[in-house]
Design a protein around this motif. Structure first.
Motif, PDB file in Angstrom:
ATOM      1  N   UNK A  44      32.133  16.097  25.388  1.00  0.00           N
ATOM      2  CA  UNK A  44      33.306  15.231  25.541  1.00  0.00           C
ATOM      3  C   UNK A  44      33.321  14.573  26.920  1.00  0.00           C
ATOM      4  N   UNK A  45      33.049  15.340  27.955  1.00  0.00           N
ATOM      5  CA  UNK A  45      33.072  14.787  29.314  1.00  0.00           C
ATOM      6  C   UNK A  45      31.908  13.826  29.547  1.00  0.00           C
ATOM      7  N   UNK A  46      30.732  14.153  29.012  1.00  0.00           N
ATOM      8  CA  UNK A  46      29.584  13.245  29.132  1.00  0.00           C
ATOM      9  C   UNK A  46      29.891  11.927  28.433  1.00  0.00           C
ATOM     10  N   UNK A  47      30.519  12.003  27.266  1.00  0.00           N
ATOM     11  CA  UNK A  47      30.881  10.794  26.529  1.00  0.00           C
ATOM     12  C   UNK A  47      31.868   9.940  27.316  1.00  0.00           C
ATOM     13  N   UNK A  74      31.108  19.053  35.837  1.00  0.00           N
ATOM     14  CA  UNK A  74      30.434  19.994  36.747  1.00  0.00           C
ATOM     15  C   UNK A  74      30.944  21.417  36.549  1.00  0.00           C
ATOM     16  N   UNK A  75      32.253  21.570  36.353  1.00  0.00           N
ATOM     17  CA  UNK A  75      32.833  22.896  36.137  1.00  0.00           C
ATOM     18  C   UNK A  75      32.280  23.525  34.853  1.00  0.00           C
ATOM     19  N   UNK A  76      32.183  22.743  33.787  1.00  0.00           N
ATOM     20  CA  UNK A  76      31.651  23.259  32.518  1.00  0.00           C
ATOM     21  C   UNK A  76      30.166  23.580  32.657  1.00  0.00           C
ATOM     22  N   UNK A  77      29.410  22.718  33.332  1.00  0.00           N
ATOM     23  CA  UNK A  77      27.969  22.972  33.532  1.00  0.00           C
ATOM     24  C   UNK A  77      27.733  24.269  34.307  1.00  0.00           C
ATOM     25  N   UNK A  78      28.530  24.499  35.352  1.00  0.00           N
ATOM     26  CA  UNK A  78      28.385  25.729  36.132  1.00  0.00           C
ATOM     27  C   UNK A  78      28.697  26.962  35.284  1.00  0.00           C
ATOM     28  N   UNK A  79      29.699  26.856  34.428  1.00  0.00           N
ATOM     29  CA  UNK A  79      30.059  27.966  33.550  1.00  0.00           C
ATOM     30  C   UNK A  79      28.927  28.274  32.578  1.00  0.00           C
ATOM     31  N   UNK A  80      28.341  27.231  32.004  1.00  0.00           N
ATOM     32  CA  UNK A  80      27.240  27.426  31.053  1.00  0.00           C
ATOM     33  C   UNK A  80      26.014  27.983  31.765  1.00  0.00           C
ATOM     34  N   UNK A  81      25.696  27.453  32.941  1.00  0.00           N
ATOM     35  CA  UNK A  81      24.535  27.942  33.694  1.00  0.00           C
ATOM     36  C   UNK A  81      24.716  29.395  34.139  1.00  0.00           C
ATOM     37  N   UNK A 112      36.793  10.291  38.012  1.00  0.00           N
ATOM     38  CA  UNK A 112      36.610  11.395  38.961  1.00  0.00           C
ATOM     39  C   UNK A 112      36.951  12.735  38.311  1.00  0.00           C
ATOM     40  N   UNK A 113      38.043  12.761  37.548  1.00  0.00           N
ATOM     41  CA  UNK A 113      38.427  13.993  36.867  1.00  0.00           C
ATOM     42  C   UNK A 113      37.377  14.384  35.822  1.00  0.00           C
ATOM     43  N   UNK A 114      36.814  13.382  35.142  1.00  0.00           N
ATOM     44  CA  UNK A 114      35.774  13.648  34.139  1.00  0.00           C
ATOM     45  C   UNK A 114      34.530  14.253  34.789  1.00  0.00           C
ATOM     46  N   UNK A 115      34.145  13.721  35.953  1.00  0.00           N
ATOM     47  CA  UNK A 115      32.970  14.252  36.654  1.00  0.00           C
ATOM     48  C   UNK A 115      33.200  15.687  37.130  1.00  0.00           C
TER      49      UNK A 115
END
Length: 176
Positions: free
Chosen positions: A163-166, A137-144, A130-133
């Motif tokens: 790292x999180x995807x892995x 999402x937080x990193x994806x929003x920052x990049x987007x 859950x923490x990884x997901x």
């Protein structure tokens, strides 16, 4: 005369003025076991004897078995698979590092020793999915949202996302 051959654990019997007319191969290490140590900045993650290990590198997966030639290489984000002496597989999520394979001497035997200095390494059962997901999402929003100022920031976020995807992929693979 019998003498060791450079770079290997094989002994060659040479006759006829140094020509290898008759070669006798003798394995000095009868254990066929690797000594594995995985270390992160926080702790020693794993330290035990294993049968083999598969490590993700820049050019693909590297399989290290007993009597492997010495080497140093870069490990990338991916899944490490350890084969234990009971033939069970132990998966670990790795976030980059350095791998060294070397020979070490242990009670009259030559042992292949593998040392992985990792930025981060987690057993599958330690991954908080859950923490990884949430982190992904937080990193994806920052990049987007393009909230980075330079290419260095983008590379940092890309590394965090990898790292999180892995972590999620390794957890999903082993928790079906």
């Amino acid at each position: 005369s019998i003498r060791p051959c450079a770079g290997t654990r094989l002994l060659y019997e040479r006759k006829y003025r140094g020509c290898a007319k008759r070669i006798k191969i003798v394995m000095q290490n009868s254990d066929n076991i690797l000594s594995l140590k995985i270390v992160t900045p926080e702790k020693t993650v794993y330290r035990d004897d294993v049968l083999g290990i598969v490590i993700p590198t820049e050019i693909g997966y590297l399989t290290v078995l007993p009597n492997h030639q010495p080497l140093v290489t870069i490990a990338v984000t991916g899944e490490i698979r350890i084969t234990r002496p009971d033939k069970s597989i132990l998966p670990i999520a790795l976030s980059s590092g350095i791998v060294e394979v070397r020979e070490s001497f242990n009670q009259k035997n030559i042992v292949t020793e593998v040392i992985i200095l990792a930025y981060r390494a987690e057993f599958v059962y330690e991954i908080d999915i859950e923490r990884a997901k949430v982190s992904l999402e937080r990193v994806r929003k920052t990049v987007e949202a393009k909230e980075f100022q330079s290419d260095v920031d983008f590379a940092k976020f890309k590394s965090m996302m990898d790292k999180e995807i892995n972590r999620i992929e390794v957890w999903n693979k082993w928790n079906k």
